[in-house]
Every structure is written in C-alpha cells, then in structure tokens.
Design a protein around this motif. Structure first.
Motif, mmCIF file in Angstrom:
data_model
loop_
_atom_site.group_PDB
_atom_site.id
_atom_site.type_symbol
_atom_site.label_atom_id
_atom_site.label_comp_id
_atom_site.label_asym_id
_atom_site.label_seq_id
_atom_site.Cartn_x
_atom_site.Cartn_y
_atom_site.Cartn_z
ATOM 1 N N LEU A 34 0.863 -1.181 0.000
ATOM 2 C CA LEU A 34 0.000 0.000 0.000
ATOM 3 C C LEU A 34 0.901 1.233 0.000
ATOM 4 C CD1 LEU A 34 -3.004 0.984 0.310
ATOM 5 C CD2 LEU A 34 -2.536 1.108 2.773
ATOM 6 N N PRO A 35 0.925 2.022 -1.073
ATOM 7 C CA PRO A 35 1.804 3.186 -1.123
ATOM 8 C C PRO A 35 1.347 4.285 -0.170
ATOM 9 C CG PRO A 35 1.003 2.571 -3.317
ATOM 10 C CD PRO A 35 0.171 1.842 -2.321
ATOM 11 N N PRO A 36 2.247 5.167 0.235
ATOM 12 C CA PRO A 36 1.843 6.315 1.040
ATOM 13 C C PRO A 36 0.801 7.154 0.290
ATOM 14 C CG PRO A 36 4.231 6.098 1.005
ATOM 15 C CD PRO A 36 3.703 5.131 0.007
ATOM 16 N N GLY A 37 -0.275 7.510 0.955
ATOM 17 C CA GLY A 37 -1.298 8.341 0.349
ATOM 18 C C GLY A 37 -2.351 7.592 -0.442
ATOM 19 N N ALA A 38 -2.176 6.289 -0.643
ATOM 20 C CA ALA A 38 -3.182 5.514 -1.372
ATOM 21 C C ALA A 38 -4.404 5.310 -0.484
ATOM 22 C CB ALA A 38 -2.609 4.169 -1.803
ATOM 23 N N GLU A 39 -5.568 5.681 -0.981
ATOM 24 C CA GLU A 39 -6.790 5.620 -0.187
ATOM 25 C C GLU A 39 -7.865 4.731 -0.794
ATOM 26 O OE1 GLU A 39 -7.967 9.686 -0.018
ATOM 27 O OE2 GLU A 39 -6.401 10.254 1.424
ATOM 28 N N ARG A 40 -7.689 4.309 -2.059
ATOM 29 C CA ARG A 40 -8.759 3.578 -2.737
ATOM 30 C C ARG A 40 -8.209 2.333 -3.434
ATOM 31 N NH1 ARG A 40 -11.574 8.320 -6.115
ATOM 32 N NH2 ARG A 40 -12.876 6.592 -6.852
ATOM 33 N N LEU A 41 -7.507 1.509 -2.649
ATOM 34 C CA LEU A 41 -6.929 0.278 -3.179
ATOM 35 C C LEU A 41 -8.032 -0.767 -3.338
ATOM 36 C CD1 LEU A 41 -3.984 -0.626 -3.898
ATOM 37 C CD2 LEU A 41 -4.037 -1.927 -1.759
ATOM 38 N N ASP A 42 -8.084 -1.389 -4.516
ATOM 39 C CA ASP A 42 -9.191 -2.275 -4.881
ATOM 40 C C ASP A 42 -8.650 -3.626 -5.357
ATOM 41 O OD1 ASP A 42 -11.858 -2.958 -5.305
ATOM 42 O OD2 ASP A 42 -12.265 -1.273 -6.649
ATOM 43 N N TRP A 43 -9.495 -4.627 -5.273
ATOM 44 C CA TRP A 43 -9.165 -5.996 -5.687
ATOM 45 C C TRP A 43 -9.869 -6.303 -7.005
ATOM 46 C CZ3 TRP A 43 -12.199 -4.432 -1.666
ATOM 47 C CH2 TRP A 43 -13.574 -4.646 -1.806
ATOM 48 N N GLU A 44 -9.282 -7.202 -7.814
ATOM 49 C CA GLU A 44 -9.907 -7.642 -9.065
ATOM 50 C C GLU A 44 -9.397 -9.039 -9.418
ATOM 51 O OE1 GLU A 44 -10.211 -4.936 -12.402
ATOM 52 O OE2 GLU A 44 -9.502 -3.277 -11.164
ATOM 53 N N ASP A 72 -5.515 -8.214 -10.496
ATOM 54 C CA ASP A 72 -5.251 -6.865 -10.997
ATOM 55 C C ASP A 72 -5.574 -5.852 -9.897
ATOM 56 O OD1 ASP A 72 -4.992 -4.510 -12.410
ATOM 57 O OD2 ASP A 72 -6.851 -4.754 -13.552
ATOM 58 N N VAL A 73 -4.621 -5.673 -8.987
ATOM 59 C CA VAL A 73 -4.791 -4.690 -7.915
ATOM 60 C C VAL A 73 -4.809 -3.290 -8.526
ATOM 61 C CG1 VAL A 73 -3.830 -3.791 -5.761
ATOM 62 C CG2 VAL A 73 -3.592 -6.232 -6.324
ATOM 63 N N SER A 74 -5.724 -2.441 -8.039
ATOM 64 C CA SER A 74 -5.899 -1.110 -8.619
ATOM 65 C C SER A 74 -6.073 -0.070 -7.519
ATOM 66 C CB SER A 74 -7.149 -1.081 -9.519
ATOM 67 O OG SER A 74 -7.119 -2.110 -10.486
ATOM 68 N N GLU A 75 -5.523 1.114 -7.746
ATOM 69 C CA GLU A 75 -5.786 2.248 -6.861
ATOM 70 C C GLU A 75 -6.655 3.219 -7.653
ATOM 71 O OE1 GLU A 75 -5.824 5.352 -5.918
ATOM 72 O OE2 GLU A 75 -5.640 5.213 -3.749
ATOM 73 N N GLY A 135 -15.032 -12.373 3.781
ATOM 74 C CA GLY A 135 -16.334 -12.010 3.225
ATOM 75 C C GLY A 135 -16.316 -12.058 1.705
ATOM 76 N N LEU A 136 -17.281 -12.756 1.116
ATOM 77 C CA LEU A 136 -17.333 -12.896 -0.337
ATOM 78 C C LEU A 136 -17.564 -11.547 -1.004
ATOM 79 C CD1 LEU A 136 -17.381 -14.974 -2.696
ATOM 80 C CD2 LEU A 136 -19.879 -15.020 -2.436
ATOM 81 N N ARG A 137 -16.773 -11.251 -2.022
ATOM 82 C CA ARG A 137 -16.904 -10.001 -2.763
ATOM 83 C C ARG A 137 -17.332 -10.248 -4.210
ATOM 84 N NH1 ARG A 137 -16.993 -8.497 1.726
ATOM 85 N NH2 ARG A 137 -15.637 -6.958 2.737
ATOM 86 N N GLN A 138 -16.607 -11.075 -4.926
ATOM 87 C CA GLN A 138 -16.926 -11.359 -6.326
ATOM 88 C C GLN A 138 -17.316 -12.832 -6.459
ATOM 89 O OE1 GLN A 138 -12.980 -9.526 -7.468
ATOM 90 N NE2 GLN A 138 -14.170 -8.885 -9.252
ATOM 91 N N ASP A 139 -18.320 -13.094 -7.278
ATOM 92 C CA ASP A 139 -18.794 -14.469 -7.472
ATOM 93 C C ASP A 139 -19.449 -14.529 -8.845
ATOM 94 O OD1 ASP A 139 -19.651 -17.054 -7.299
ATOM 95 O OD2 ASP A 139 -21.058 -16.732 -5.649
ATOM 96 N N VAL A 180 -1.834 -11.746 -20.363
ATOM 97 C CA VAL A 180 -3.015 -10.970 -20.711
ATOM 98 C C VAL A 180 -4.058 -11.170 -19.621
ATOM 99 C CG1 VAL A 180 -4.847 -10.581 -22.400
ATOM 100 C CG2 VAL A 180 -2.555 -11.267 -23.184
ATOM 101 N N ASN A 181 -4.417 -10.087 -18.935
ATOM 102 C CA ASN A 181 -5.487 -10.119 -17.942
ATOM 103 C C ASN A 181 -6.808 -9.811 -18.636
ATOM 104 O OD1 ASN A 181 -3.693 -10.636 -15.832
ATOM 105 N ND2 ASN A 181 -3.408 -8.469 -15.364
ATOM 106 N N THR A 182 -7.812 -10.665 -18.447
ATOM 107 C CA THR A 182 -9.010 -10.611 -19.288
ATOM 108 C C THR A 182 -10.196 -9.886 -18.671
ATOM 109 O OG1 THR A 182 -9.702 -12.793 -18.471
ATOM 110 C CG2 THR A 182 -8.365 -12.736 -20.489
ATOM 111 N N GLY A 183 -9.995 -9.182 -17.552
ATOM 112 C CA GLY A 183 -11.080 -8.420 -16.957
ATOM 113 C C GLY A 183 -11.623 -9.056 -15.698
ATOM 114 N N THR A 184 -12.353 -8.269 -14.926
ATOM 115 C CA THR A 184 -12.872 -8.729 -13.638
ATOM 116 C C THR A 184 -14.382 -8.572 -13.575
ATOM 117 O OG1 THR A 184 -12.364 -8.639 -11.254
ATOM 118 C CG2 THR A 184 -12.815 -6.543 -12.335
ATOM 119 N N PRO A 185 -15.070 -9.436 -12.842
ATOM 120 C CA PRO A 185 -16.528 -9.306 -12.695
ATOM 121 C C PRO A 185 -16.904 -8.288 -11.622
ATOM 122 C CG PRO A 185 -15.777 -11.294 -11.593
ATOM 123 C CD PRO A 185 -14.567 -10.693 -12.271
#
Length: 290
Positions: A120-130, A162-165, A214-218, A247-252
């Motif tokens: 988690l970088p300094p100042g990162a506030e919206r780190l998301d999972w994919e 594909d971790v995203s901020e 806790g389940l997030r994506q299904d 090649v990452n093919t996208g997230t639900p």
C-alpha cells in the motif's frame, strides 16, 4: 499438468506437478518458466522426461508451507489488460458495456507470487481488488486472421489479481489508467500455470474473491463480453504478443469501486480463486520501502 516456480524472489526453481500429484524439478530441462520454454511443446517434453527418468522429484511441499511460491511465469515482457469485460462490472463502474475491448497495460514489475504481500503506497486511499483469468501467450502472435487462430498461441491460464488504486487510476491518471495499475506487487499471479488444452479458448469457470473472509466477487468467466479467443485476436491486430506475455481478461462485479464495500487497508487479507486453476491469498501491508 501444472507449472510452478518455487523459491526466493529472483531465485525460483521451475517445477511441474503431474496428474498424479507428483512434483518434479524441471531444472534439467529449463532454467526458468519463460517465453523460450513456453513456446516449445513443453507438456510433451515434461511427460517424456518423467517417463525417461530424466527429472528428479521435487523435495518439499508445493503449497507455500515450505519454499515461497513465485509467479508461475518469469517476469513477462508485457502485461496487457482488458477493462470492463463483464457487463455487470461495467455497470457498477458507471459505464456502458464496451463495444470494443478496452486495453491498458501494467508494468511487469507488478507481477509477484500468489501469496506475496501487496504493498500500500503512502497516500493511497482507494486500493481495490480484481480477480481475473490470466492468459499466458505461448508463441509470437501478430495479425491473426480470426479468433479461431488464437488457440495455437496460448500456453495456458493463471489466476491473476489486478490490484488497482482508483484515485490514481481515475482522478490522477489523465486519460490513461496506468498510474492506478502499475505499482510493484500489484499483480499477484499463480499459484500454477495450467495448460490451455485443459480448457480451450472459451472456458466457463467460477471465479471468486474474498476480503477478510467475506465474499466479494462471485461470477463465471463465461460471462465475459469478449472471450479469450476474441481478446487474443483483437490484441494481435494492434501489437505483437511475445511468448511469456500475460493478458489479464477483466474482472466481474463486486469490487470496492461499486460503493458496496470499503477499499483495502493495511492488514486486510484478500483471497482469490478460479475453478480448476488455483487459489491465492495476500495480505495488504504498508510499502516497506516508503
């Protein structure tokens, strides 16, 4: 057949797990699981080497309880990603489903092992999972005539995170997403590479993610707007794909960007799984070098 890389970062040993569950050290066949190896008929080569007694059994566990599990491919030359490739995810992102694949890149240094910590970088506030189905290219690919030609170009599949901020991606990135995608450790991959022959180019596999249990994506990969064959064909019209590229093919749907869940914080544990391809687990930590 499953391919793995085990050991400390930069010193991983290539390993194959056969259909009986026996692990084999591949060091006598190849120094690494890289593009040079993946563009060969590696499944047959490994089978023949096992039958001929050429390979030594791997001594030790392969589940991360012994040697570290690295990404199952060595550092790729390119990591190419498809955005908003599930209609429900596009909707939760506030966008209409794309009529052509949305393409962006991640830096190869973002690729790490499936159980490595995510920074988690300094100042990162919206780190998301994919959670995403990752496609590993198996031969030099350009200007394919049709999606039907894509099957011969794919070495195998991996679980890819594909971790995203989202602030970096959507507010600080201008017209590009790269700032929110490329930080070191932001693409855990593995634990295995599974041959594409096991699933073809239109796999319909369950993929899920959890945060803190806790389940997030299904969802299922069969819900992709653009299937694997179409993605590889489309990319080949605009760029040359090399063996070992990812090649990452996208997230639900089910990410924090939806507003239904909080963003990731230090100490959170993320788990991801794709049916038949494997399961990952990462802990979010403050960047130790910051």
């Amino acid at each position: 057949m499953r391919l793995m890389r085990l050991g400390d970062a930069g010193k991983e040993i290539p390993v194959a797990i056969d259909d009986a569950g026996q692990a084999w050290n591949l060091s006598t066949l190849t120094p690494d699981i890289d593009g040079r190896f993946l563009e060969t008929d590696w499944v047959t080569t490994i089978d023949d080497a096992v039958a001929g007694g050429v390979l030594e059994p791997w001594q030790g566990p392969v589940d991360g309880s012994g040697a570290r599990v690295g990404a199952p491919i060595s550092r790729p030359g390119s990591v190419i990603c498809i955005g908003m490739n599930y209609a429900a995810h596009a909707a939760e992102s506030g966008s209409a489903p794309p009529t052509e694949p949305v393409v962006f890149f991640k830096h190869p240094a973002s690729v790490v092992g499936p159980f490595d910590d995510v920074w988690l970088p300094p100042g990162a506030e919206r780190l998301d999972w994919e959670v995403e189905l990752g496609v590993v290219i198996g031969r030099r690919t350009r200007r394919l005539r049709s999606p039907a030609d894509a099957a011969a170009c794919i070495a195998g599949y991996v679980v890819s995170h594909d971790v995203s901020e989202r602030r970096y991606q959507l507010e600080a990135g201008g017209t590009q997403w790269s700032k929110g995608k490329c930080y070191e450790t932001w693409n855990p991959v593995g634990p295995w590479l599974v041959p594409a022959s096991e699933f073809g180019t239109t796999p319909d596999l369950a993929l899920r993610s959890w945060v803190g249990g806790g389940l997030r994506q299904d969802s299922r990969t069969g819900d992709m707007i653009f299937d694997v064959a179409t993605i590889v064909w489309e990319l080949s019209q605009f760029m040359t794909l090399e063996p070992g590229d990812l090649v990452n093919t996208g997230t639900p749907e089910g990410v924090a960007l939806s507003g239904r869940f909080p963003y990731l914080r230090a100490g959170d544990v993320v788990e991801l799984e794709i049916e038949g391809i494997g399961r990952q687990r990462q802990t979010i930590i403050e960047d130790p070098d910051a």
